[in-house]
Scaffold this motif. Structure first.
Motif, short mmCIF file in Angstrom:
data_model
loop_
_atom_site.label_atom_id
_atom_site.label_comp_id
_atom_site.label_asym_id
_atom_site.label_seq_id
_atom_site.Cartn_x
_atom_site.Cartn_y
_atom_site.Cartn_z
N GLY A 54 8.79 12.36 -1.30
CA GLY A 54 7.83 12.50 -2.06
C GLY A 54 7.30 11.03 -3.03
O GLY A 54 8.50 9.73 -1.85
N ASP A 55 6.65 10.98 -3.63
CA ASP A 55 7.00 8.86 -4.02
C ASP A 55 8.53 8.38 -4.63
O ASP A 55 8.97 9.05 -5.26
CB ASP A 55 5.27 9.07 -5.08
CG ASP A 55 4.52 9.73 -5.08
OD1 ASP A 55 4.45 10.01 -3.50
OD2 ASP A 55 4.02 10.09 -5.61
N CYS A 56 8.33 7.66 -4.14
CA CYS A 56 9.35 6.63 -4.38
C CYS A 56 9.78 5.41 -4.36
O CYS A 56 8.82 4.35 -3.26
CB CYS A 56 11.36 7.07 -3.65
SG CYS A 56 10.91 6.90 -2.05
N GLY A 85 3.60 2.71 2.79
CA GLY A 85 5.09 3.55 2.41
C GLY A 85 5.88 3.97 2.74
O GLY A 85 6.57 4.71 3.01
N HIS A 86 5.22 5.64 2.56
CA HIS A 86 5.40 6.64 3.07
C HIS A 86 5.30 6.51 4.68
O HIS A 86 5.98 7.40 4.91
CB HIS A 86 4.30 7.87 2.63
CG HIS A 86 3.97 8.34 1.22
ND1 HIS A 86 5.11 8.79 0.90
CD2 HIS A 86 2.59 8.50 0.63
CE1 HIS A 86 4.35 9.85 -0.17
NE2 HIS A 86 3.98 9.10 -0.54
N ILE A 87 4.29 6.34 5.41
CA ILE A 87 4.74 6.05 6.26
C ILE A 87 5.26 5.49 7.16
O ILE A 87 7.11 5.43 7.74
CB ILE A 87 2.86 5.35 7.92
CG1 ILE A 87 1.76 6.17 7.26
CG2 ILE A 87 3.56 5.64 8.34
CD1 ILE A 87 0.92 5.91 7.06
N VAL A 119 1.33 14.42 4.43
CA VAL A 119 0.76 15.33 3.29
C VAL A 119 1.04 15.13 2.30
O VAL A 119 2.34 15.05 2.06
CB VAL A 119 0.55 16.56 3.76
CG1 VAL A 119 0.03 16.78 5.06
CG2 VAL A 119 2.19 16.70 5.12
N SER A 120 -0.16 14.74 0.91
CA SER A 120 0.99 14.62 0.02
C SER A 120 -0.22 15.06 -1.16
O SER A 120 -0.88 15.33 -0.59
CB SER A 120 1.53 13.03 -0.04
OG SER A 120 -0.35 12.41 -0.22
N GLY A 121 0.20 14.33 -2.73
CA GLY A 121 -1.01 14.65 -3.72
C GLY A 121 -1.76 14.16 -3.26
O GLY A 121 -3.48 14.22 -3.93
N ASN A 153 0.92 -1.31 -0.31
CA ASN A 153 -0.16 0.11 0.05
C ASN A 153 0.95 1.35 -0.04
O ASN A 153 1.47 1.29 0.67
CB ASN A 153 -0.66 0.21 1.29
CG ASN A 153 -1.53 1.30 0.85
OD1 ASN A 153 -1.25 2.54 1.41
ND2 ASN A 153 -3.07 0.98 1.06
N HIS A 154 0.25 1.76 -0.89
CA HIS A 154 1.58 3.34 -0.89
C HIS A 154 1.40 4.02 0.13
O HIS A 154 2.75 4.86 0.29
CB HIS A 154 1.41 4.24 -2.07
CG HIS A 154 1.62 5.18 -2.31
ND1 HIS A 154 2.74 5.87 -3.62
CD2 HIS A 154 1.63 6.86 -2.02
CE1 HIS A 154 2.73 7.18 -3.09
NE2 HIS A 154 2.16 7.94 -2.79
N ALA A 155 0.68 4.06 0.84
CA ALA A 155 0.42 5.53 1.61
C ALA A 155 1.26 4.55 3.02
O ALA A 155 1.53 5.59 3.90
CB ALA A 155 -1.34 5.41 2.39
MG MG Z 1 2.65 9.77 -2.43
#
Ligand code: MG
Ligand code: AMP
Length: 340
Positions: free
Chosen positions: A298-300, A124-126, A143-145, A120-122
């Motif tokens: 950012g996304d990576c 991943g951010h966390i 906080v992202s796009g 899950n992308h979110a």
């Molecule tokens: Mg993102």
């Protein structure tokens, strides 16, 4: 973290949820220390004044995917044989974009006989932010796009303590930037303009319960722009209003849960004014403030690889025939097996 015994593992992570196609190699050693070995990416840039066009972004990702993948392996001085697991961003995101990453991951997994994981992308951010900042049990401001969410871990999942009711903070910044004729994403440009002003123009500050709302602010900011107000003053006012709003909801979650740590992540985490305001709020409460390093905000692919490793280590396996994508895969639907 829950710690099963294991040999050193390396995961190839593929990100393709929106504007970025990313590929990264991340390892997890026997002591459960994570290392980002390489992180390559290519970002689709829409023309000035336009937003992401899903078909154009899909075309961009299709064009660059093999080059980005090869670059990440070359930088890591590795080949596919030394990869233990392949993870792809299974959602949430734009369908056409998500499918490019899933097809790349599925093809590699089938050809090289590697296990495959949908991350899950979110999450991943966390989780990458937790790994890089050594946060243990924070209130997360994501906080992202694609997200504006206030989260805490509870009972096996990351749970929402507030989320945007309409557009995200990233959309507020990017849509305002577009209205002013800038290319998306425009958060960094807005930050530069805001730093040149201290003239506050009144904008609506909307909170319902602990959920922020930004669409009224976007409409008002666009009106100020068309009435000829100074761009730097509007940018300053957007940041002050929206970021105060985010500080308020974060502080409420902190007080409610009695946590003592705040973690800022997502593309907008790169903003120094937001970091400054949260630092001050945390200082006044005696809490610790942590922020993901700018390079990984950012996304990576590293976000995806890290969740892939944690999921694999804790026994998660995905049948390749079920390696689908889900555009609206909410982060609170994901069981977090590696946290208590
Ligand atoms: Mg993102
Ligand atoms: P993500 O979706 O996580 O890749 O984040 C992308 C979002 O981050 C976009 O909306 C950008 O405008 C925003 N962003 C990037 N840099 C900054 C910055 N310095 N200040 C505010 N927003 C930013």
């Amino acid at each position: 973290m829950n710690k099963p015994k294991h040999k050193k593992l390396t995961c190839l992570g593929i990100e393709s949820t929106a504007h970025t196609f990313g590929s990264s190699l991340v390892s997890l050693d026997e002591e459960n220390q994570g290392t980002i070995i390489s992180d390559s990416r290519s970002v689709y840039q829409p023309p000035p004044g336009s937003g992401i066009h899903p078909r154009e972004a899909y075309q961009h990702h299709s064009d660059v995917c093999s080059g980005v993948l090869i670059e990440s392996l070359r930088k890591a001085k590795m080949d596919m044989d030394s990869v233990d697991v392949i993870a792809y961003a299974g959602g949430p995101g734009l369908g056409p974009c998500l499918r490019v990453g899933a097809v790349v991951a599925r093809s590699l997994a089938a050809y090289y006989h590697k296990p495959i994981i949908a991350a899950n992308h979110a999450i991943g951010h966390i989780e990458l932010a937790c790994m890089l900042t050594r946060a243990t049990n924070p209130i997360v401001l994501l906080v992202s796009g694609g997200h504006t969410a206030i989260l805490a871990f509870s009972n096996g999942r990351w749970r929402f303590f507030g989320e945007t009711l309409d557009i995200t903070i990233g959309q507020l910044l990017d849509q305002f930037g577009r209205a002013a004729g800038y290319a998306s994403p425009s958060g960094a440009i807005i930050e530069r303009c805001a730093s040149k002003s201290e003239e506050y123009l009144l904008l609506p500050y909307t909170l319902k319960g602990n959920d922020p709302s930004f669409s009224g602010m976007l409409t008002s900011a666009k009106r100020l722009l068309s009435s000829g107000k100074n761009m730097d003053d509007i940018c300053f006012s957007i940041q002050e209003t929206a970021f105060s709003n985010l500080c308020e909801v974060t502080e409420r979650a902190l007080a409610f849960t009695e946590h003592d740590e705040v973690l800022l992540t997502g593309g907008v985490a790169a903003n120094t004014r937001l970091q400054e305001m949260l630092t001050e709020m945390c200082r006044s409460r005696g809490s610790t403030f942590r922020v993901i390093p700018r390079q990984f905000s950012g996304d990576c692919g590293a976000q995806i690889a890290w969740v892939g490793l944690l999921s694999y280590l804790h026994g998660m396996r995905l049948d390749i025939s079920k390696s689908i994508v889900r555009q609206s895969w909410r982060l609170d639907q994901v069981d977090i097996l590696w946290r208590h």
